[in-house]
Design a protein around this motif. Sequence first.
Motif, PDB file in Angstrom:
ATOM      1  N   LEU A 127      -8.832  24.424   6.511  1.00  0.00           N
ATOM      2  CA  LEU A 127     -10.036  23.965   5.817  1.00  0.00           C
ATOM      3  C   LEU A 127      -9.723  22.812   4.864  1.00  0.00           C
ATOM      4  CD1 LEU A 127     -11.823  27.356   5.093  1.00  0.00           C
ATOM      5  CD2 LEU A 127     -12.565  25.540   6.631  1.00  0.00           C
ATOM      6  N   VAL A 128      -8.602  22.903   4.155  1.00  0.00           N
ATOM      7  CA  VAL A 128      -8.194  21.809   3.266  1.00  0.00           C
ATOM      8  C   VAL A 128      -7.915  20.556   4.097  1.00  0.00           C
ATOM      9  CG1 VAL A 128      -6.348  21.021   1.734  1.00  0.00           C
ATOM     10  CG2 VAL A 128      -7.330  23.290   1.439  1.00  0.00           C
ATOM     11  N   SER A 129      -7.302  20.727   5.239  1.00  0.00           N
ATOM     12  CA  SER A 129      -6.985  19.592   6.100  1.00  0.00           C
ATOM     13  C   SER A 129      -8.249  18.951   6.663  1.00  0.00           C
ATOM     14  CB  SER A 129      -6.071  20.043   7.229  1.00  0.00           C
ATOM     15  OG  SER A 129      -5.735  18.965   8.052  1.00  0.00           O
ATOM     16  N   LEU A 130      -9.261  19.758   6.938  1.00  0.00           N
ATOM     17  CA  LEU A 130     -10.520  19.195   7.421  1.00  0.00           C
ATOM     18  C   LEU A 130     -11.217  18.356   6.346  1.00  0.00           C
ATOM     19  CD1 LEU A 130     -12.061  22.091   9.514  1.00  0.00           C
ATOM     20  CD2 LEU A 130     -11.438  19.822  10.326  1.00  0.00           C
ATOM     21  N   SER A 138      -5.599  14.823  10.655  1.00  0.00           N
ATOM     22  CA  SER A 138      -6.149  14.890  12.002  1.00  0.00           C
ATOM     23  C   SER A 138      -7.186  16.007  12.078  1.00  0.00           C
ATOM     24  CB  SER A 138      -5.024  15.152  13.011  1.00  0.00           C
ATOM     25  OG  SER A 138      -5.558  15.434  14.271  1.00  0.00           O
ATOM     26  N   ARG A 139      -8.421  15.618  12.388  1.00  0.00           N
ATOM     27  CA  ARG A 139      -9.493  16.619  12.452  1.00  0.00           C
ATOM     28  C   ARG A 139      -9.342  17.508  13.687  1.00  0.00           C
ATOM     29  NH1 ARG A 139     -13.296  16.015   8.842  1.00  0.00           N
ATOM     30  NH2 ARG A 139     -14.929  17.047  10.028  1.00  0.00           N
ATOM     31  N   THR A 140      -8.822  16.958  14.769  1.00  0.00           N
ATOM     32  CA  THR A 140      -8.636  17.757  15.981  1.00  0.00           C
ATOM     33  C   THR A 140      -7.600  18.853  15.744  1.00  0.00           C
ATOM     34  OG1 THR A 140      -9.104  15.771  17.266  1.00  0.00           O
ATOM     35  CG2 THR A 140      -8.082  17.619  18.427  1.00  0.00           C
ATOM     36  N   LEU A 141      -6.485  18.478  15.154  1.00  0.00           N
ATOM     37  CA  LEU A 141      -5.427  19.445  14.858  1.00  0.00           C
ATOM     38  C   LEU A 141      -5.923  20.516  13.882  1.00  0.00           C
ATOM     39  CD1 LEU A 141      -2.644  19.036  16.140  1.00  0.00           C
ATOM     40  CD2 LEU A 141      -1.821  18.314  13.919  1.00  0.00           C
ATOM     41  N   ALA A 142      -6.661  20.076  12.866  1.00  0.00           N
ATOM     42  CA  ALA A 142      -7.179  21.027  11.883  1.00  0.00           C
ATOM     43  C   ALA A 142      -8.226  21.951  12.498  1.00  0.00           C
ATOM     44  CB  ALA A 142      -7.772  20.276  10.697  1.00  0.00           C
ATOM     45  N   GLY A 143      -9.020  21.440  13.418  1.00  0.00           N
ATOM     46  CA  GLY A 143     -10.015  22.282  14.095  1.00  0.00           C
ATOM     47  C   GLY A 143      -9.350  23.371  14.932  1.00  0.00           C
ATOM     48  N   TRP A 144      -8.320  22.982  15.689  1.00  0.00           N
ATOM     49  CA  TRP A 144      -7.581  23.985  16.475  1.00  0.00           C
ATOM     50  C   TRP A 144      -6.916  25.007  15.562  1.00  0.00           C
ATOM     51  CZ3 TRP A 144      -7.611  25.448  21.323  1.00  0.00           C
ATOM     52  CH2 TRP A 144      -8.124  24.581  22.273  1.00  0.00           C
ATOM     53  N   ALA A 145      -6.353  24.544  14.454  1.00  0.00           N
ATOM     54  CA  ALA A 145      -5.698  25.456  13.522  1.00  0.00           C
ATOM     55  C   ALA A 145      -6.696  26.444  12.952  1.00  0.00           C
ATOM     56  CB  ALA A 145      -5.026  24.666  12.393  1.00  0.00           C
ATOM     57  N   LEU A 146      -7.884  25.988  12.601  1.00  0.00           N
ATOM     58  CA  LEU A 146      -8.901  26.886  12.046  1.00  0.00           C
ATOM     59  C   LEU A 146      -9.353  27.904  13.092  1.00  0.00           C
ATOM     60  CD1 LEU A 146     -10.667  27.587   9.646  1.00  0.00           C
ATOM     61  CD2 LEU A 146     -12.360  25.964  10.508  1.00  0.00           C
ATOM     62  N   THR A 154       0.850  -1.191   0.000  1.00  0.00           N
ATOM     63  CA  THR A 154       0.000   0.000   0.000  1.00  0.00           C
ATOM     64  C   THR A 154       0.883   1.237   0.000  1.00  0.00           C
ATOM     65  OG1 THR A 154      -0.076  -0.040   2.412  1.00  0.00           O
ATOM     66  CG2 THR A 154      -1.873  -1.137   1.242  1.00  0.00           C
ATOM     67  N   PRO A 155       0.542   2.211  -0.814  1.00  0.00           N
ATOM     68  CA  PRO A 155       1.371   3.420  -0.846  1.00  0.00           C
ATOM     69  C   PRO A 155       1.226   4.198   0.455  1.00  0.00           C
ATOM     70  CG  PRO A 155      -0.589   3.721  -2.182  1.00  0.00           C
ATOM     71  CD  PRO A 155      -0.574   2.285  -1.739  1.00  0.00           C
ATOM     72  N   PRO A 156       2.253   4.918   0.855  1.00  0.00           N
ATOM     73  CA  PRO A 156       2.138   5.702   2.082  1.00  0.00           C
ATOM     74  C   PRO A 156       1.122   6.823   1.887  1.00  0.00           C
ATOM     75  CG  PRO A 156       4.166   6.251   0.939  1.00  0.00           C
ATOM     76  CD  PRO A 156       3.557   5.091   0.215  1.00  0.00           C
ATOM     77  N   PRO A 157       0.414   7.198   2.944  1.00  0.00           N
ATOM     78  CA  PRO A 157      -0.565   8.277   2.805  1.00  0.00           C
ATOM     79  C   PRO A 157       0.143   9.604   2.551  1.00  0.00           C
ATOM     80  CG  PRO A 157      -0.344   7.640   5.102  1.00  0.00           C
ATOM     81  CD  PRO A 157       0.454   6.656   4.298  1.00  0.00           C
ATOM     82  N   PRO A 158      -0.513  10.508   1.847  1.00  0.00           N
ATOM     83  CA  PRO A 158       0.117  11.812   1.599  1.00  0.00           C
ATOM     84  C   PRO A 158       0.331  12.584   2.894  1.00  0.00           C
ATOM     85  CG  PRO A 158      -2.107  11.735   0.686  1.00  0.00           C
ATOM     86  CD  PRO A 158      -1.807  10.386   1.213  1.00  0.00           C
ATOM     87  N   ARG A 159       1.217  13.544   2.836  1.00  0.00           N
ATOM     88  CA  ARG A 159       1.533  14.329   4.032  1.00  0.00           C
ATOM     89  C   ARG A 159       0.325  15.130   4.500  1.00  0.00           C
ATOM     90  NH1 ARG A 159       7.499  15.713   4.826  1.00  0.00           N
ATOM     91  NH2 ARG A 159       8.290  13.607   4.574  1.00  0.00           N
ATOM     92  N   SER A 160       0.255  15.331   5.795  1.00  0.00           N
ATOM     93  CA  SER A 160      -0.861  16.039   6.395  1.00  0.00           C
ATOM     94  C   SER A 160      -0.610  17.547   6.380  1.00  0.00           C
ATOM     95  CB  SER A 160      -1.041  15.556   7.835  1.00  0.00           C
ATOM     96  OG  SER A 160      -2.029  16.298   8.477  1.00  0.00           O
ATOM     97  N   PHE A 161      -1.685  18.310   6.131  1.00  0.00           N
ATOM     98  CA  PHE A 161      -1.595  19.776   6.170  1.00  0.00           C
ATOM     99  C   PHE A 161      -1.883  20.324   7.567  1.00  0.00           C
ATOM    100  CE2 PHE A 161      -2.810  20.046   1.463  1.00  0.00           C
ATOM    101  CZ  PHE A 161      -1.489  20.102   1.097  1.00  0.00           C
ATOM    102  N   ALA A 162      -2.467  19.514   8.442  1.00  0.00           N
ATOM    103  CA  ALA A 162      -2.909  19.997   9.749  1.00  0.00           C
ATOM    104  C   ALA A 162      -1.769  20.577  10.596  1.00  0.00           C
ATOM    105  CB  ALA A 162      -3.643  18.894  10.496  1.00  0.00           C
ATOM    106  N   PRO A 163      -0.598  19.927  10.704  1.00  0.00           N
ATOM    107  CA  PRO A 163       0.461  20.537  11.519  1.00  0.00           C
ATOM    108  C   PRO A 163       0.950  21.872  10.955  1.00  0.00           C
ATOM    109  CG  PRO A 163       0.963  18.228  11.100  1.00  0.00           C
ATOM    110  CD  PRO A 163      -0.214  18.580  10.268  1.00  0.00           C
ATOM    111  N   TRP A 164       1.009  21.977   9.617  1.00  0.00           N
ATOM    112  CA  TRP A 164       1.440  23.231   9.008  1.00  0.00           C
ATOM    113  C   TRP A 164       0.409  24.332   9.254  1.00  0.00           C
ATOM    114  CZ3 TRP A 164       6.259  23.622   7.706  1.00  0.00           C
ATOM    115  CH2 TRP A 164       6.969  22.485   7.378  1.00  0.00           C
ATOM    116  N   ALA A 165      -0.858  23.972   9.180  1.00  0.00           N
ATOM    117  CA  ALA A 165      -1.916  24.952   9.435  1.00  0.00           C
ATOM    118  C   ALA A 165      -1.872  25.421  10.888  1.00  0.00           C
ATOM    119  CB  ALA A 165      -3.278  24.346   9.109  1.00  0.00           C
ATOM    120  N   LEU A 166      -1.643  24.497  11.812  1.00  0.00           N
ATOM    121  CA  LEU A 166      -1.577  24.875  13.230  1.00  0.00           C
ATOM    122  C   LEU A 166      -0.366  25.753  13.506  1.00  0.00           C
ATOM    123  CD1 LEU A 166      -2.881  24.555  16.007  1.00  0.00           C
ATOM    124  CD2 LEU A 166      -1.426  22.569  16.370  1.00  0.00           C
TER     125      LEU A 166
END
Length: 155
Positions: free
Chosen positions: A114-117, A123-131, A74-86
């Motif tokens: 918003l893109v991360s959500l 991570s929805r929690t991280l993206a919520g805090w970032a927003l 299985t290919p690795p999942p793409p990088r998350s935007f949530a830490p960068w947004a936070l």
Amino acid sequence: MSEPLPTRRTRKEAAAPPVPTLPAAEAAALAAALPEAPAAAPASDEAADPERLPTAQLEMAAFGDHLIPYVPPTPPPPRSFAPWALAGAIIALLAALFTGWLVPLGVVAAVLALVSLRRRHDSRTLAGWALALAVLSVAFSAGWLIWGFSQLAVV
């Protein structure tokens, strides 16, 4: 016409010496007189068939699937935007406490959140805090800009 070549089985059967037989009464008396013998170990393929090369193909089972299907990894999942947004939201909020000129950083952090959500693996929690922090930083920056422009002398 020439006669076909004999197979290995027919050569093996022809080379085997005849097995002497005993009358039933003598065989029973001999079996009763002998102690119980341990079970004989199965003969190896070399002992069973000396003509068979050690590199010959092994017999395969007559049932089941003999091929192992290839399953690609299985290919690795793409990088998350949530830490960068936070991280962007935190920097924008810290800057918004002192000045209002980093409004674009807060907007970029909000867009990344918003893109991360919307992404399934982020991570929805991280993206919520970032927003939330990004919206707060935009509000503080807008407050600074409104207050700063109202302090200008209009001539």
